[in-house]
Design a protein around this motif. Sequence first.
Motif, PDB file in Angstrom:
ATOM      1  N   LYS A   1     -33.588 -41.451   1.546  1.00  0.00           N
ATOM      2  CA  LYS A   1     -32.607 -40.427   1.902  1.00  0.00           C
ATOM      3  C   LYS A   1     -32.292 -39.495   0.730  1.00  0.00           C
ATOM      4  O   LYS A   1     -32.246 -38.268   0.891  1.00  0.00           O
ATOM      5  CB  LYS A   1     -31.326 -41.111   2.393  1.00  0.00           C
ATOM      6  CG  LYS A   1     -30.319 -40.147   2.999  1.00  0.00           C
ATOM      7  CD  LYS A   1     -29.155 -40.902   3.604  1.00  0.00           C
ATOM      8  CE  LYS A   1     -28.170 -39.929   4.270  1.00  0.00           C
ATOM      9  NZ  LYS A   1     -27.036 -40.657   4.904  1.00  0.00           N
ATOM     10  N   LYS A   2     -32.092 -40.048  -0.459  1.00  0.00           N
ATOM     11  CA  LYS A   2     -31.757 -39.227  -1.624  1.00  0.00           C
ATOM     12  C   LYS A   2     -32.920 -38.324  -2.015  1.00  0.00           C
ATOM     13  O   LYS A   2     -32.724 -37.168  -2.402  1.00  0.00           O
ATOM     14  CB  LYS A   2     -31.364 -40.129  -2.800  1.00  0.00           C
ATOM     15  CG  LYS A   2     -30.039 -40.837  -2.613  1.00  0.00           C
ATOM     16  CD  LYS A   2     -29.655 -41.632  -3.849  1.00  0.00           C
ATOM     17  CE  LYS A   2     -28.303 -42.308  -3.676  1.00  0.00           C
ATOM     18  NZ  LYS A   2     -27.922 -43.098  -4.878  1.00  0.00           N
ATOM     19  N   PHE A   3     -34.142 -38.845  -1.907  1.00  0.00           N
ATOM     20  CA  PHE A   3     -35.318 -38.049  -2.258  1.00  0.00           C
ATOM     21  C   PHE A   3     -35.509 -36.901  -1.268  1.00  0.00           C
ATOM     22  O   PHE A   3     -35.854 -35.781  -1.650  1.00  0.00           O
ATOM     23  CB  PHE A   3     -36.558 -38.941  -2.297  1.00  0.00           C
ATOM     24  CG  PHE A   3     -37.809 -38.235  -2.716  1.00  0.00           C
ATOM     25  CD1 PHE A   3     -37.900 -37.606  -3.941  1.00  0.00           C
ATOM     26  CD2 PHE A   3     -38.906 -38.192  -1.877  1.00  0.00           C
ATOM     27  CE1 PHE A   3     -39.060 -36.949  -4.332  1.00  0.00           C
ATOM     28  CE2 PHE A   3     -40.079 -37.539  -2.246  1.00  0.00           C
ATOM     29  CZ  PHE A   3     -40.147 -36.913  -3.492  1.00  0.00           C
ATOM     30  N   ALA A   4     -35.279 -37.155   0.020  1.00  0.00           N
ATOM     31  CA  ALA A   4     -35.403 -36.112   1.045  1.00  0.00           C
ATOM     32  C   ALA A   4     -34.381 -35.002   0.824  1.00  0.00           C
ATOM     33  O   ALA A   4     -34.685 -33.815   1.004  1.00  0.00           O
ATOM     34  CB  ALA A   4     -35.237 -36.726   2.431  1.00  0.00           C
ATOM     35  N   GLN A   5     -33.177 -35.362   0.414  1.00  0.00           N
ATOM     36  CA  GLN A   5     -32.155 -34.360   0.128  1.00  0.00           C
ATOM     37  C   GLN A   5     -32.482 -33.577  -1.132  1.00  0.00           C
ATOM     38  O   GLN A   5     -32.226 -32.372  -1.217  1.00  0.00           O
ATOM     39  CB  GLN A   5     -30.787 -35.030  -0.003  1.00  0.00           C
ATOM     40  CG  GLN A   5     -30.268 -35.639   1.290  1.00  0.00           C
ATOM     41  CD  GLN A   5     -28.977 -36.410   1.096  1.00  0.00           C
ATOM     42  OE1 GLN A   5     -28.589 -36.737  -0.025  1.00  0.00           O
ATOM     43  NE2 GLN A   5     -28.295 -36.707   2.199  1.00  0.00           N
ATOM     44  N   LYS A   6     -33.092 -34.234  -2.091  1.00  0.00           N
ATOM     45  CA  LYS A   6     -33.395 -33.607  -3.373  1.00  0.00           C
ATOM     46  C   LYS A   6     -34.461 -32.521  -3.244  1.00  0.00           C
ATOM     47  O   LYS A   6     -34.399 -31.489  -3.934  1.00  0.00           O
ATOM     48  CB  LYS A   6     -33.855 -34.680  -4.363  1.00  0.00           C
ATOM     49  CG  LYS A   6     -34.159 -34.159  -5.753  1.00  0.00           C
ATOM     50  CD  LYS A   6     -34.588 -35.287  -6.665  1.00  0.00           C
ATOM     51  CE  LYS A   6     -34.922 -34.766  -8.060  1.00  0.00           C
ATOM     52  NZ  LYS A   6     -35.373 -35.875  -8.956  1.00  0.00           N
ATOM     53  N   ILE A   7     -35.434 -32.711  -2.357  1.00  0.00           N
ATOM     54  CA  ILE A   7     -36.547 -31.750  -2.262  1.00  0.00           C
ATOM     55  C   ILE A   7     -36.307 -30.661  -1.221  1.00  0.00           C
ATOM     56  O   ILE A   7     -37.228 -29.916  -0.882  1.00  0.00           O
ATOM     57  CB  ILE A   7     -37.867 -32.484  -1.944  1.00  0.00           C
ATOM     58  CG1 ILE A   7     -37.793 -33.222  -0.602  1.00  0.00           C
ATOM     59  CG2 ILE A   7     -38.254 -33.429  -3.054  1.00  0.00           C
ATOM     60  CD1 ILE A   7     -39.092 -33.892  -0.189  1.00  0.00           C
ATOM     61  N   GLY A   8     -35.076 -30.555  -0.690  1.00  0.00           N
ATOM     62  CA  GLY A   8     -34.799 -29.459   0.240  1.00  0.00           C
ATOM     63  C   GLY A   8     -33.874 -29.819   1.380  1.00  0.00           C
ATOM     64  O   GLY A   8     -33.879 -29.128   2.401  1.00  0.00           O
TER      65      GLY A   8
ATOM     66  N   LEU B   1     -34.016 -32.247   3.527  1.00  0.00           N
ATOM     67  CA  LEU B   1     -34.853 -32.510   4.697  1.00  0.00           C
ATOM     68  C   LEU B   1     -34.388 -33.760   5.422  1.00  0.00           C
ATOM     69  O   LEU B   1     -33.633 -34.575   4.884  1.00  0.00           O
ATOM     70  CB  LEU B   1     -36.313 -32.686   4.285  1.00  0.00           C
ATOM     71  CG  LEU B   1     -36.997 -31.509   3.587  1.00  0.00           C
ATOM     72  CD1 LEU B   1     -38.303 -31.970   2.975  1.00  0.00           C
ATOM     73  CD2 LEU B   1     -37.266 -30.391   4.566  1.00  0.00           C
ATOM     74  N   GLY B   2     -34.879 -33.925   6.647  1.00  0.00           N
ATOM     75  CA  GLY B   2     -34.713 -35.201   7.327  1.00  0.00           C
ATOM     76  C   GLY B   2     -35.633 -36.240   6.690  1.00  0.00           C
ATOM     77  O   GLY B   2     -36.569 -35.905   5.962  1.00  0.00           O
TER      78      GLY B   2
ATOM     79  N   GLN C   1     -38.498 -27.302   8.748  1.00  0.00           N
ATOM     80  CA  GLN C   1     -38.497 -27.101   7.301  1.00  0.00           C
ATOM     81  C   GLN C   1     -39.798 -27.649   6.714  1.00  0.00           C
ATOM     82  O   GLN C   1     -40.289 -28.707   7.132  1.00  0.00           O
ATOM     83  CB  GLN C   1     -37.320 -27.821   6.648  1.00  0.00           C
ATOM     84  CG  GLN C   1     -35.985 -27.157   6.857  1.00  0.00           C
ATOM     85  CD  GLN C   1     -34.888 -27.924   6.147  1.00  0.00           C
ATOM     86  OE1 GLN C   1     -34.133 -28.667   6.786  1.00  0.00           O
ATOM     87  NE2 GLN C   1     -34.797 -27.759   4.840  1.00  0.00           N
ATOM     88  N   ILE C   2     -40.332 -26.945   5.747  1.00  0.00           N
ATOM     89  CA  ILE C   2     -41.549 -27.385   5.072  1.00  0.00           C
ATOM     90  C   ILE C   2     -41.267 -27.532   3.581  1.00  0.00           C
ATOM     91  O   ILE C   2     -40.403 -26.849   3.029  1.00  0.00           O
ATOM     92  CB  ILE C   2     -42.719 -26.408   5.298  1.00  0.00           C
ATOM     93  CG1 ILE C   2     -42.323 -24.987   4.911  1.00  0.00           C
ATOM     94  CG2 ILE C   2     -43.211 -26.472   6.736  1.00  0.00           C
ATOM     95  CD1 ILE C   2     -43.460 -23.982   5.021  1.00  0.00           C
ATOM     96  N   CYS C   3     -42.006 -28.424   2.955  1.00  0.00           N
ATOM     97  CA  CYS C   3     -41.860 -28.626   1.512  1.00  0.00           C
ATOM     98  C   CYS C   3     -43.178 -29.087   0.938  1.00  0.00           C
ATOM     99  O   CYS C   3     -44.066 -29.565   1.660  1.00  0.00           O
ATOM    100  CB  CYS C   3     -40.749 -29.631   1.208  1.00  0.00           C
ATOM    101  SG  CYS C   3     -41.187 -31.339   1.618  1.00  0.00           S
TER     102      CYS C   3
ATOM    103  N   GLU D   1     -30.592 -25.546   3.623  1.00  0.00           N
ATOM    104  CA  GLU D   1     -31.890 -25.576   4.315  1.00  0.00           C
ATOM    105  C   GLU D   1     -32.919 -24.751   3.555  1.00  0.00           C
ATOM    106  O   GLU D   1     -32.636 -23.652   3.077  1.00  0.00           O
ATOM    107  CB  GLU D   1     -31.718 -25.044   5.734  1.00  0.00           C
ATOM    108  CG  GLU D   1     -32.895 -25.293   6.643  1.00  0.00           C
ATOM    109  CD  GLU D   1     -32.581 -24.932   8.083  1.00  0.00           C
ATOM    110  OE1 GLU D   1     -32.811 -23.771   8.459  1.00  0.00           O
ATOM    111  OE2 GLU D   1     -32.083 -25.816   8.815  1.00  0.00           O
ATOM    112  N   GLY D   2     -34.142 -25.274   3.452  1.00  0.00           N
ATOM    113  CA  GLY D   2     -35.204 -24.610   2.707  1.00  0.00           C
ATOM    114  C   GLY D   2     -36.058 -23.708   3.584  1.00  0.00           C
ATOM    115  O   GLY D   2     -35.616 -23.209   4.621  1.00  0.00           O
TER     116      GLY D   2
END
Length: 325
Positions: free
Chosen positions: A79-86, A88-89, A110-112, A153-154
């Motif tokens: 969860k923390k990593f998904a939030q860190k990169i944009g 994301l879910g 969203q894309i990353c 949101e990215g």
Amino acid sequence: MHQNTTKISQQPNGLDFYYPAVQDARKLNEFLMKHLPCRYETSQKLISHDTHNGTYNYKVSYSVELPGICKDDIVCLPKKFAQKIGNLGQILICLRVTNNIHLIDIETLQICRVSGLQFWRQPFNSVCDSKQLVHFTVMEIEEISDRRAKSGEGTLSKKHVLADCWVIRTCELGMHEDFIHTRTHLGHLLKEGDSVLGLDVKNSNCNDDELAKMKDDRKPDVILVKKVYDKQQRKRKRKWKLKRMMNDAERDANSCTTDGNDNFNAFLEDIEEDEELRKGIDIYIDGADTASQAGTTADPRDLPQVSLSEMIQDMKIHDEEMKDV
């Protein structure tokens, strides 16, 4: 680079490439590091030495580790990593793997891009094996045009369309009308009656720690991955070919495995479906009459195809005897 390869052998955890010189092996290592988010280790072993002139012969090995993520894999990020990169879910689908891992959020589009440095600091694996994906039939689909954007949101994908989709297992078609609702990023491809591969999250046994930590109300019942096309028709319509290196097993015509053929055919299908993937691959015209057929006839089923402008002519040199004048 491949011309100096003396041997390719298949191992349980990968492939072994053999070269007569260290610089040839180093070139392959640099090629992989440039195109994939991988890491490597180097080791050397003393083979022989001459005490009279002080010469030593070493066997140098490069051990290259690739991420265990492939195109169309489903991943569940911490969860923390998904939030860190944009922001994301947690549940994402891999679009492609280049020198970065490209992911898309199926709930928001969203894309990353996850770089190799980010991946090896926080490694993640696929939620399931491709064999766990099952066939679903689309019963109803409705595009979503008024989604509320969330904070932080990215970048959103412009190639995909977000849609609400109601599906049923193909094997249960006609047995009941308990359709399963899910949200998908394939709204630009799917229509009623289409077949699609997906993961039945509710009835599957996925051994993933991050997925197990998620609350049930945050998990979708079904994750749709890719649209399914007629394989036989795709082969008949395919008017191009690739040049590739063969391993020891493939050089023996009698030892060609079904799994090897299936994997190669799946790779060809990925090339047809992904325009970005084709940019770095030389695609050759296959057949003398391809120039008059490829890209000229519209397919009624809208099969993904490689256009003629993306193909190159395979040059063949024939030696002919000189005639006396």
